[in-house]
Design an enzyme around this catalytic site. Structure first.
Site, PDB file in Angstrom:
ATOM      1  N   ALA A  12      15.366  38.404  45.309  1.00 48.93           N
ATOM      2  CA  ALA A  12      14.804  39.637  45.870  1.00 48.93           C
ATOM      3  C   ALA A  12      14.902  39.683  47.389  1.00 48.93           C
ATOM      4  O   ALA A  12      14.605  40.707  47.998  1.00 48.93           O
ATOM      5  CB  ALA A  12      13.342  39.778  45.443  1.00 48.93           C
ATOM      6  N   SER A  13      15.319  38.576  48.001  1.00 55.30           N
ATOM      7  CA  SER A  13      15.256  38.453  49.460  1.00 55.30           C
ATOM      8  C   SER A  13      16.496  39.000  50.156  1.00 55.30           C
ATOM      9  O   SER A  13      17.630  38.578  49.880  1.00 55.30           O
ATOM     10  CB  SER A  13      15.050  36.974  49.813  1.00 55.30           C
ATOM     11  N   THR A  14      16.268  39.925  51.062  1.00 54.17           N
ATOM     12  CA  THR A  14      17.376  40.559  51.787  1.00 54.17           C
ATOM     13  C   THR A  14      18.165  39.537  52.613  1.00 54.17           C
ATOM     14  O   THR A  14      19.397  39.504  52.554  1.00 54.17           O
ATOM     15  CB  THR A  14      16.853  41.671  52.722  1.00 54.17           C
ATOM     16  N   SER A  16      18.410  36.411  52.225  1.00 48.13           N
ATOM     17  CA  SER A  16      19.145  35.466  51.370  1.00 48.13           C
ATOM     18  C   SER A  16      20.534  36.018  51.073  1.00 48.13           C
ATOM     19  O   SER A  16      21.503  35.251  50.927  1.00 48.13           O
ATOM     20  CB  SER A  16      18.396  35.230  50.048  1.00 48.13           C
TER      21      SER A  16
END
Lengths: 205, 205
Positions: A12-14, A16
């Site tokens: 979900a991490s941008t 990442s």
């Protein structure tokens, strides 16, 4: 030989996404071995009293993140389509199925390509990565058999392994994503990717 | 001509120290004009419900910040002595007097040197920058008259100007330090210093 680097990412991490797209080339240039390790930020955030991303909890920070992502993606020539939740799409997305499937896929030569395709589906194409059809398409496009790996993604084995990864992340002091650990050092954020790999180079295993 | 960059810094902020020490050389290399603007994070944090630094509120993040600062300072050859509060020193320090004095000093040719000396006193020498003697020594070492500028630092005029800077920071969307604004763009963090200056270069005023 350079020390190996563990690369902790959350679907979900941008930020990442940026590291997922950049790390292969940066690691190859330095001949550093990288262990790709999906984990979940949810339990870590929950333990701090957060029920969503800090980018939602702190709107000024969130607005800046979307714009910063746009600028950084352009700088690295990575396709990116920002959204703010206002267009009906959810942030953060539910990355459970993606993460569990990735744990199985990362044993295969096409696993990293699968991970990149899932992030691209989410952040460049705006697709919902909790949708098994989206994950299935990424498996097939990367070279796997969707039916087999979706089945594994839904299994208790991968569920348990994802929990173990998350526990290991917490034990390593990880509090955000992406993170990189090498020796006893923890590096946080896509903007520390080069520092982490350089550390591995200057601290042989 | 490159667009001018406003450099927002808070005296209690560790990462502002890195930018304070780095920005002159990076800006000169690009011939970018920088407006040094001290402001206070306290009111911004308070509006989010925080009564101290997020590095204290979130211990894992705080531990990583001190170690990251140590590594980054070494990388840039900037003197730095980390502390964690366990040795009796306070974090974040009270930077009110430093900020008010800086607003007066930054009208003088030695103002930026004064700012660098205050940060160095705090983060390399471990001194208490709320102590007027420490600030006085920094004024003198930079080439000012301590008695005059300490008097100005205590005056209502500088108090009001610091409040105006903080209001302007909030209006510009600033939520942390250091920050850089250029045109309508906001860049947050020492790790975006180069991006901000590059943006100024590629977007002439």
């Amino acid at each position: 030989m350079p020390a190996p680097v563990t690369f902790w990412f959350e679907f979900a991490s941008t930020y990442s996404y940026l590291s997922v797209m950049r790390i292969e080339a940066e690691a190859a240039r330095r001949k550093v071995e990288v262990k790709w390790t999906p984990f979940l930020l949810g339990p870590i955030f929950k333990a701090q009293g957060w029920d969503t991303s800090p980018f939602n909890l702190y709107p000024a920070k969130g607005r800046n993140m979307w714009r910063d992502m746009e600028r950084r993606a352009a700088k690295f020539a990575i396709p990116f389509k920002p959204w703010t939740g206002e267009d009906g799409r959810i942030f953060p997305q539910n990355g459970l199925l993606a993460a569990r499937t990735a744990i199985a896929a990362l044993h295969e030569p096409w696993g990293r390509d699968f991970v990149r395709r899932v992030y691209t589906a989410q952040f460049a194409e705006g697709l919902d990565i909790s949708n098994p059809n989206v994950i299935g398409d990424c498996i097939e496009a990367a070279g796997g058999v969707d039916r087999i790996y979706l089945h594994m993604g839904h299994s208790n084995t991968q569920k348990q392994r994802l929990k173990e990864n998350t526990d290991a992340a917490i034990a390593a002091g990880v509090f955000g994503a992406p993170s990189f650990t090498v020796g006893g050092e923890l590096f946080w954020g896509d903007d520390r990717l080069e520092d982490a790999l350089d550390w591995a180079l200057s601290h042989p295993a």
